[in-house]
Write an enzyme that holds these catalytic residues in place. Structure first.
Site, PDB file in Angstrom:
ATOM      1  N   HIS A  39       1.265  -1.520  -0.381  1.00  0.00           N
ATOM      2  CA  HIS A  39      -0.426  -0.102  -0.064  1.00  0.00           C
ATOM      3  C   HIS A  39       0.854   1.200   0.346  1.00  0.00           C
ATOM      4  CE1 HIS A  39      -3.305  -2.674   0.518  1.00  0.00           C
ATOM      5  NE2 HIS A  39      -2.184  -3.287   1.687  1.00  0.00           N
ATOM      6  N   GLU A  76      -1.475   0.385   7.736  1.00  0.00           N
ATOM      7  CA  GLU A  76      -0.935  -1.306   7.312  1.00  0.00           C
ATOM      8  C   GLU A  76       0.477  -0.862   6.649  1.00  0.00           C
ATOM      9  OE1 GLU A  76      -1.637  -4.739   4.326  1.00  0.00           O
ATOM     10  OE2 GLU A  76      -3.192  -3.431   4.857  1.00  0.00           O
ATOM     11  N   HIS A 133       2.918  -7.436   4.473  1.00  0.00           N
ATOM     12  CA  HIS A 133       1.365  -7.011   4.746  1.00  0.00           C
ATOM     13  C   HIS A 133       1.222  -7.101   5.801  1.00  0.00           C
ATOM     14  CE1 HIS A 133       0.194  -5.489   0.324  1.00  0.00           C
ATOM     15  NE2 HIS A 133       1.177  -6.150   0.093  1.00  0.00           N
ATOM     16  N   GLU A 212       0.997 -11.886   4.619  1.00  0.00           N
ATOM     17  CA  GLU A 212       0.288 -11.054   5.756  1.00  0.00           C
ATOM     18  C   GLU A 212       1.072 -11.059   7.052  1.00  0.00           C
ATOM     19  OE1 GLU A 212      -1.656  -8.952   4.777  1.00  0.00           O
ATOM     20  OE2 GLU A 212      -2.538  -9.945   3.164  1.00  0.00           O
TER      21      GLU A 212
END
Length: 247
Positions: A39, A76, A133, A212
């Site tokens: 992101h 995040e 992430h 993740e």
């Protein structure tokens, strides 16, 4: 021509030249690693840009998303950036060349899009790529990390499938050794998840995984993910995984 042939014959007689030794303190010398910090902090300020469709490996997806956050608002994007920068320092110290898919964590920036992230490192023949992430599940008790790798899907990821699956296993092992819990709520509980819907993985020509690192909506995971000490633990574990994969 004896002046030319004599040294050539002497070199041939001496046999092949040994490859330069890799310094013990630089085990990743000559390696190229791509780090994709998920992101961008400012994505939410650019809805038109991040929602436009881009290639994602045989289909299109939105350029990017805003990502998730802890219940306290820690993003995040910031978590991924801080772990990535810590990891970059460790890899450079070990001799690697590190390519970052984004150069900032700013409210004034957006992207890059998933197609750009997916292709990052391809032209340079990078040795591997890790996308970092955090998850945002509201499922009761959901916590822990999982590692995503691409499927054996021609013509997109069949060439990197086996190596990416190995990278996923090595990354999982390093995180477990680092004291992190495998996710309880996804990927069958073994911490490894094969997915073909992610442009960041589908467009890569080098072995790649997406981590993740934890569930940011879980109080325990969030405490670790937002602390400098926890971010250092993640970076240390990922550096260990990369060294193992590229040794």
């Amino acid at each position: 021509m004896s002046w030319f042939l004599a040294p050539l014959l002497a070199a041939l007689a001496a046999g092949p030249t040994a490859a330069p030794a890799v310094p013990a303190d630089q085990p990743l010398a000559g390696k190229v690693v791509v780090l994709d910090a998920g992101h961008q902090l400012g994505n939410h300020n650019f809805p038109a840009e991040i929602n436009r469709p881009v290639p994602a490996g045989g289909f299109t997806k939105p350029c990017n998303t805003t990502g998730t956050s802890t219940d306290g608002g820690y993003s995040e994007a910031t978590f991924a950036w801080k772990v990535t920068k810590r990891l970059q320092v460790k890899l450079v110290k070990a001799g690697a060349t590190v390519v970052l898919t984004r150069k900032s964590n700013s409210e004034d920036r957006w992207g890059p899009c998933v197609d750009v992230r997916g292709r990052a490192g391809n032209a340079r023949g990078a040795d591997l790529k890790i996308s970092i992430h955090g998850d945002g599940s509201y499922a009761a008790g959901a916590h822990g990390f999982h590692v995503i790798y691409p499927p054996d899907r021609a013509p997109w990821t069949d060439d990197i499938f086996a190596a990416s699956r190995r990278l996923a296993s090595v990354t999982k092992a390093a995180l477990v050794k680092g004291g992190f819990d495998v996710a309880t709520y996804i990927a069958g509980g073994d911490g490894l998840d094969e997915r073909g819907d992610l442009g960041t993985l589908n467009l890569s020509d080098v072995p790649t995984v997406m981590l993740e690192a934890g569930n940011m909506r879980d109080r325990g995971d969030a405490a670790v993910m937002t602390s400098p000490q926890g971010q250092e633990r993640y970076a240390r574990a990922l550096a260990r995984a990369i060294r193992e994969m590229l040794r």
